[in-house]
Design a protein around this motif. Structure first.
Motif, PDB file in Angstrom:
ATOM      1  N   UNK A 169     -19.268 -36.593 -20.630  1.00 18.17           N
ATOM      2  CA  UNK A 169     -18.437 -35.414 -20.370  1.00 18.17           C
ATOM      3  C   UNK A 169     -19.176 -34.139 -20.734  1.00 18.17           C
ATOM      4  N   UNK A 170     -18.966 -33.113 -19.935  1.00 18.74           N
ATOM      5  CA  UNK A 170     -19.519 -31.796 -20.250  1.00 18.74           C
ATOM      6  C   UNK A 170     -18.594 -30.751 -19.672  1.00 18.74           C
ATOM      7  N   UNK A 171     -18.786 -29.510 -20.062  1.00 13.24           N
ATOM      8  CA  UNK A 171     -17.970 -28.421 -19.520  1.00 13.24           C
ATOM      9  C   UNK A 171     -18.770 -27.139 -19.548  1.00 13.24           C
ATOM     10  N   UNK A 172     -18.372 -26.205 -18.711  1.00 15.71           N
ATOM     11  CA  UNK A 172     -18.974 -24.867 -18.735  1.00 15.71           C
ATOM     12  C   UNK A 172     -17.896 -23.875 -18.307  1.00 15.71           C
ATOM     13  N   UNK A 173     -18.185 -22.600 -18.436  1.00 14.98           N
ATOM     14  CA  UNK A 173     -17.154 -21.595 -18.148  1.00 14.98           C
ATOM     15  C   UNK A 173     -17.573 -20.697 -16.985  1.00 14.98           C
ATOM     16  N   UNK A 174     -16.547 -20.115 -16.382  1.00 13.85           N
ATOM     17  CA  UNK A 174     -16.659 -19.233 -15.212  1.00 13.85           C
ATOM     18  C   UNK A 174     -15.881 -17.962 -15.530  1.00 13.85           C
ATOM     19  N   UNK A 175     -16.378 -16.817 -15.111  1.00 17.61           N
ATOM     20  CA  UNK A 175     -15.633 -15.571 -15.259  1.00 17.61           C
ATOM     21  C   UNK A 175     -14.982 -15.226 -13.921  1.00 17.61           C
ATOM     22  N   UNK A 176     -13.645 -15.168 -13.894  1.00 19.33           N
ATOM     23  CA  UNK A 176     -12.947 -14.846 -12.647  1.00 19.33           C
ATOM     24  C   UNK A 176     -12.676 -13.345 -12.562  1.00 19.33           C
ATOM     25  N   UNK A 177     -12.254 -12.916 -11.380  1.00 22.99           N
ATOM     26  CA  UNK A 177     -11.953 -11.511 -11.100  1.00 22.99           C
ATOM     27  C   UNK A 177     -10.463 -11.396 -10.761  1.00 22.99           C
ATOM     28  N   UNK A 178      -9.971 -10.164 -10.558  1.00 20.61           N
ATOM     29  CA  UNK A 178      -8.561  -9.982 -10.181  1.00 20.61           C
ATOM     30  C   UNK A 178      -8.390 -10.062  -8.667  1.00 20.61           C
ATOM     31  N   UNK A 179      -9.059 -10.993  -8.081  1.00 22.31           N
ATOM     32  CA  UNK A 179      -8.910 -11.371  -6.684  1.00 22.31           C
ATOM     33  C   UNK A 179      -9.341 -12.828  -6.572  1.00 22.31           C
ATOM     34  N   UNK A 180      -8.991 -13.525  -5.496  1.00 20.20           N
ATOM     35  CA  UNK A 180      -9.417 -14.922  -5.418  1.00 20.20           C
ATOM     36  C   UNK A 180     -10.931 -15.020  -5.586  1.00 20.20           C
ATOM     37  N   UNK A 181     -11.342 -15.813  -6.562  1.00 18.81           N
ATOM     38  CA  UNK A 181     -12.750 -15.930  -6.942  1.00 18.81           C
ATOM     39  C   UNK A 181     -13.255 -17.319  -6.576  1.00 18.81           C
ATOM     40  N   UNK A 182     -14.403 -17.367  -5.912  1.00 17.85           N
ATOM     41  CA  UNK A 182     -15.006 -18.650  -5.552  1.00 17.85           C
ATOM     42  C   UNK A 182     -16.413 -18.675  -6.102  1.00 17.85           C
ATOM     43  N   UNK A 183     -16.719 -19.661  -6.921  1.00 15.05           N
ATOM     44  CA  UNK A 183     -18.059 -19.721  -7.502  1.00 15.05           C
ATOM     45  C   UNK A 183     -18.703 -21.052  -7.172  1.00 15.05           C
ATOM     46  N   UNK A 184     -19.915 -20.981  -6.648  1.00 15.03           N
ATOM     47  CA  UNK A 184     -20.688 -22.188  -6.328  1.00 15.03           C
ATOM     48  C   UNK A 184     -21.208 -22.772  -7.632  1.00 15.03           C
ATOM     49  N   UNK A 185     -20.671 -23.932  -8.022  1.00 14.37           N
ATOM     50  CA  UNK A 185     -21.028 -24.543  -9.301  1.00 14.37           C
ATOM     51  C   UNK A 185     -21.881 -25.800  -9.105  1.00 14.37           C
ATOM     52  N   UNK A 186     -22.403 -25.976  -7.892  1.00  9.76           N
ATOM     53  CA  UNK A 186     -23.146 -27.202  -7.582  1.00  9.76           C
ATOM     54  C   UNK A 186     -24.283 -27.461  -8.565  1.00  9.76           C
ATOM     55  N   UNK A 187     -25.086 -26.415  -8.825  1.00  7.08           N
ATOM     56  CA  UNK A 187     -26.269 -26.620  -9.665  1.00  7.08           C
ATOM     57  C   UNK A 187     -25.876 -27.051 -11.078  1.00  7.08           C
ATOM     58  N   UNK A 188     -24.795 -26.458 -11.608  1.00  9.53           N
ATOM     59  CA  UNK A 188     -24.368 -26.822 -12.961  1.00  9.53           C
ATOM     60  C   UNK A 188     -23.814 -28.242 -13.001  1.00  9.53           C
ATOM     61  N   UNK A 189     -23.151 -28.661 -11.918  1.00 10.55           N
ATOM     62  CA  UNK A 189     -22.628 -30.033 -11.881  1.00 10.55           C
ATOM     63  C   UNK A 189     -23.777 -31.037 -11.781  1.00 10.55           C
ATOM     64  N   UNK A 190     -24.747 -30.729 -10.934  1.00  7.74           N
ATOM     65  CA  UNK A 190     -25.902 -31.630 -10.782  1.00  7.74           C
ATOM     66  C   UNK A 190     -26.683 -31.716 -12.097  1.00  7.74           C
TER      67      UNK A 190
ATOM     68  N   UNK B 143      -4.986 -11.263 -13.403  1.00  2.89           N
ATOM     69  CA  UNK B 143      -5.922 -10.910 -14.477  1.00  2.89           C
ATOM     70  C   UNK B 143      -7.238 -11.671 -14.323  1.00  2.89           C
ATOM     71  N   UNK B 144      -8.293 -11.033 -14.796  1.00  2.00           N
ATOM     72  CA  UNK B 144      -9.626 -11.641 -14.846  1.00  2.00           C
ATOM     73  C   UNK B 144      -9.710 -12.454 -16.131  1.00  2.00           C
ATOM     74  N   UNK B 145     -10.265 -13.659 -16.034  1.00  2.00           N
ATOM     75  CA  UNK B 145     -10.278 -14.539 -17.195  1.00  2.00           C
ATOM     76  C   UNK B 145     -11.486 -15.445 -17.216  1.00  2.00           C
ATOM     77  N   UNK B 146     -11.787 -15.961 -18.407  1.00  2.00           N
ATOM     78  CA  UNK B 146     -12.799 -16.995 -18.534  1.00  2.00           C
ATOM     79  C   UNK B 146     -12.118 -18.338 -18.284  1.00  2.00           C
ATOM     80  N   UNK B 147     -12.721 -19.153 -17.434  1.00  2.00           N
ATOM     81  CA  UNK B 147     -12.139 -20.419 -17.030  1.00  2.00           C
ATOM     82  C   UNK B 147     -13.078 -21.559 -17.362  1.00  2.00           C
TER      83      UNK B 147
END
Lengths: 166, 166, 166
Positions: free
Chosen positions: C5-26, C151-155
């Motif tokens: 198991x592992x985890x990492x965080x994403x910073x979202x914006x106050x609009x729909x946010x899409x982040x390519x996380x492929x490299x971190x998952x691999x 709201x913008x948040x860390x996810x």
């Protein structure tokens, strides 16, 4: 505990294609020898989906099961078939240029509807295996869907199982 | 590494039914003794779904949580409740004949909306177990949904876990 | 067989946010040493989703990939952005009171659209690992989506793998 993997291919048409793959998935489960675990049916294609649904018995003139045609009709309302560029934002100029670099026809990228329908419906199903039986219930069937309407292609379905051997 | 399986039942109503099953799923996890792994909550019924959602706190006169009623209202717009035959293509004549052969009332097959809503929403959720805790976050609750509006029934929910014992 | 198991965080914006996380998952997969198994990418946030989609190459002025903006445009039609209370049934008075007890601003609960979009799109993807390779195909990328616009948040994104070490 072990991991088992297998794959098989499907031939799609230039219209939404739904293929009942239940028998091939169950055969994979039997080949695995896994008696208890989780079975993942997965499509790596970004215009395809894997779904569990009841068999409709009746089909339309194209051979599509009526419940699947009802699904296509619902999807058509919210994600209309892409008929020409500019209907959706995607594909943009960089995407078309990249496709040209792969010797793709420009119209092959006019499958935005299929990308959106596929991500909405999901790319896999996970099913419990209990005492050697795949838990589909009395009516559950597994379907592979190809929503891409711009070209007919051979598609790969993967079956991945994690569980205990008998 | 081990596989654990359990199941329990839910009583649905003749309207979209949403039941918070979080406590029963967590109890299954504790019974399993599995400390790290993947937990699958699965419905084998083709008019039902399993979802993770925040609890709404407020309910309507029917006892449905408001966020779930908002979901029903969205689904009603894109997949209207099936009120009579002919509204959707499914069920066709062969399907009705097959149902009659199982001594089913014809109107029991007028649940096309439920089949479509269920496949759109998905039949399972997969959740990580980390150090004996189900990763639902502060607000995540697990709901079993039965979208079938033509009859009230007892439904089965399955919990399948693959992972390491403590 | 093992669980990683592992985890990492994403910073979202106050609009729909899409982040390519492929490299971190691999990268997580490589760190796990697992060569064959099932990899689960999971979001525990009830206004977020994890999806597999083709990269669009082109982006709009906000930096959102065009295929994701097409998805937002589709979702906007069926689940409009919540702009004020009363537009959806949720949040009701008890929910607002509970939020106030957590010192939350009332408008933070005006994210009903995000709860509905997220549960429609799903909270996780499961992907086979075969011979040390994540089965994404030539074009598949993994995206983390945050649909919350208030709201913008860390996810947090979680990667959970069950499988066999090399």
């Amino acid at each position: 505990m072990t991991v088992y993997q297998s794959s098989f291919t499907i031939q799609s048409d230039r219209r939404p294609t739904f293929e009942d793959i239940t028998d091939r998935v169950v055969e994979s489960m039997h080949n695995s020898g896994i008696n208890n675990g989780i079975l993942l049916v997965y499509s790596q294609h970004t215009t395809c989906s894997v779904m569990i649904q009841e068999a409709a018995d009746d089909v339309n003139y194209w051979g599509t099961e009526l419940l699947m045609q009802d699904l296509v009709n619902v999807l058509e309302k919210i994600i209309p078939t892409c008929r020409t560029e500019g209907q959706y934002l995607h594909p943009g100029p960089k995407h078309i240029q990249a496709a040209a670099g792969r010797n793709e026809e420009a119209f092959w990228s006019l499958n935005t509807d299929a990308h959106l329908r596929s991500v909405l419906m999901g790319r896999s199903v996970s099913i419990p295996i209990i005492n050697g039986e795949l838990m589909l219930g009395e009516f559950g069937r597994i379907y592979f869907a190809d929503f891409d309407q711009v070209r007919a292609r051979e598609r790969t379905v993967r079956v991945q199982i994690v569980g205990e051997l008998l």
